[in-house]
Design an enzyme around this catalytic site. Structure first.
Site, PDB file in Angstrom:
ATOM      1  N   LEU A  17       0.874  -1.251  -0.017  1.00  0.00           N
ATOM      2  CA  LEU A  17       0.055  -0.088   0.119  1.00  0.00           C
ATOM      3  C   LEU A  17       0.977   1.107  -0.018  1.00  0.00           C
ATOM      4  O   LEU A  17       0.632   2.346  -0.819  1.00  0.00           O
ATOM      5  CB  LEU A  17      -1.050   0.064   1.227  1.00  0.00           C
ATOM      6  CG  LEU A  17      -1.980  -1.283   1.330  1.00  0.00           C
ATOM      7  CD1 LEU A  17      -2.633  -0.924   2.732  1.00  0.00           C
ATOM      8  CD2 LEU A  17      -2.700  -1.477   0.320  1.00  0.00           C
ATOM      9  N   ASP A  57      13.365   2.911  10.944  1.00  0.00           N
ATOM     10  CA  ASP A  57      12.315   2.331  11.871  1.00  0.00           C
ATOM     11  C   ASP A  57      11.642   3.360  12.373  1.00  0.00           C
ATOM     12  O   ASP A  57      11.827   4.193  12.940  1.00  0.00           O
ATOM     13  CB  ASP A  57      13.098   1.655  13.041  1.00  0.00           C
ATOM     14  CG  ASP A  57      12.317   0.756  13.633  1.00  0.00           C
ATOM     15  OD1 ASP A  57      11.019   0.994  13.737  1.00  0.00           O
ATOM     16  OD2 ASP A  57      12.567  -0.214  14.558  1.00  0.00           O
ATOM     17  N   SER A 146      -7.453  -0.791   9.984  1.00  0.00           N
ATOM     18  CA  SER A 146      -7.630  -2.020   9.272  1.00  0.00           C
ATOM     19  C   SER A 146      -9.286  -2.122   9.527  1.00  0.00           C
ATOM     20  O   SER A 146      -9.760  -1.883  10.799  1.00  0.00           O
ATOM     21  CB  SER A 146      -6.830  -3.087   9.669  1.00  0.00           C
ATOM     22  OG  SER A 146      -7.515  -4.462   9.294  1.00  0.00           O
ATOM     23  N   TYR A 159      -3.041  -7.367  16.496  1.00  0.00           N
ATOM     24  CA  TYR A 159      -3.329  -6.724  15.422  1.00  0.00           C
ATOM     25  C   TYR A 159      -4.612  -5.694  15.557  1.00  0.00           C
ATOM     26  O   TYR A 159      -4.488  -4.550  15.278  1.00  0.00           O
ATOM     27  CB  TYR A 159      -3.236  -7.782  14.192  1.00  0.00           C
ATOM     28  CG  TYR A 159      -3.486  -6.744  12.779  1.00  0.00           C
ATOM     29  CD1 TYR A 159      -2.372  -6.110  12.217  1.00  0.00           C
ATOM     30  CD2 TYR A 159      -4.727  -6.805  12.176  1.00  0.00           C
ATOM     31  CE1 TYR A 159      -2.420  -5.642  11.018  1.00  0.00           C
ATOM     32  CE2 TYR A 159      -4.759  -6.260  10.885  1.00  0.00           C
ATOM     33  CZ  TYR A 159      -3.644  -5.459  10.354  1.00  0.00           C
ATOM     34  OH  TYR A 159      -3.621  -4.921   9.246  1.00  0.00           O
TER      35      TYR A 159
END
Length: 253
Positions: A17, A57, A146, A159
């Site tokens: 993405l 990072d 999400s 998650y």
């Protein structure tokens, strides 16, 4: 907000993405900085779009600050941050081997939620230093959540928690940063044809696509990127979480 000429930074821009987003923003005329732990991926995408590759990072203040300083020095200053970096894991709260290891949960939260917050807070400080653009504000932050934030499946507890946190940050961040002329929006994608899913057997991909009401297929990274473009360009969209999922509602497993 005008994309052309704006300095943008995309985390996780070396694949999936993030790569599609970096490509679209570059095609729209932005100065794109591709920030990814995968240095080779970042360099590949940046070379192909005429952007700037930065290895680092998102959970590191040092790495994030250095990347954002580079982006802030380009064009008329940093204007766009798109957070696409993230990881997933499959582990049950209580599995056959006992409770889920705490460090496994903490790692997902660290990368997905803390990493997003880290980039957002540091980017906001730099965007706030730029000149306001003809009443259209100073910049835009787009985060990636999400559908698991709403319908997490068995094995997705870490998650789902991380993505739920990103959803919950959208409104308070937008309210707080509004006085600086910074908008904050979030996309909650469903099942997309990312490198992870593309690596599955075609039968498995077809099975996943069949669960999506319409269109009955996996989403494309380009469709995600097009949603980013809308959220950046439309000056009245702020504090929103947009589901991008073909009307999918995830089942328990």
């Amino acid at each position: 907000m005008k994309i052309s000429g704006s300095s943008a930074l995309v985390t996780g821009g070396g694949s999936g993405l993030g790569e599609a987003t970096a490509r679209l923003l570059a095609a729209e005329g932005a100065i794109v900085h591709v920030f990814d732990r995968d240095a080779a991926g970042a360099e590949r995408v940046a070379a192909e779009i005429g952007g700037v590759a930065i290895a680092g990072d998102v959970t590191s203040e040092t790495d994030a600050s250095a990347a954002l300083d580079t982006a802030a020095a380009a064009g008329n200053g940093l204007r766009i941050l798109v957070n696409c970096a993230g990881i997933g894991t499959a582990a049950r709260l209580l599995g056959r081997d006992g409770p889920m290891p705490l460090d496994a949960f903490e790692r997902v939260i660290r990368v997905n939620l803390v990493g997003t917050f880290n980039m957002m807070r540091l980017a906001a400080a730099r965007i706030a230093e730029t000149a306001e653009l003809e009443g259209l504000g100073r910049g835009v932050i787009v985060n990636t959540a999400s559908v698991a934030a709403f319908e997490g499946q068995i094995g997705q507890i870490a998650y789902s928690a991380s993505k739920g946190g990103i959803v919950s940050m959208a409104l308070p961040a937008a309210r707080e940063l509004a006085r600086f002329g910074i908008r904050v929006n979030t996309i909650a994608p469903g099942l997309f044809r990312t490198p992870l899913l593309a690596g599955l057997p075609q039968e498995a991909q077809d099975s996943l696509a069949a669960a999506i009401p319409g269109p009955a297929r996996l989403g494309t990274p380009e469709e995600f990127a097009d949603t980013v473009r809308y959220l950046v360009a439309n000056p009245y969209v702020n504090g929103e979480v947009i589901r991008l999922d073909g009307a999918l509602r995830m089942q328990p497993r």
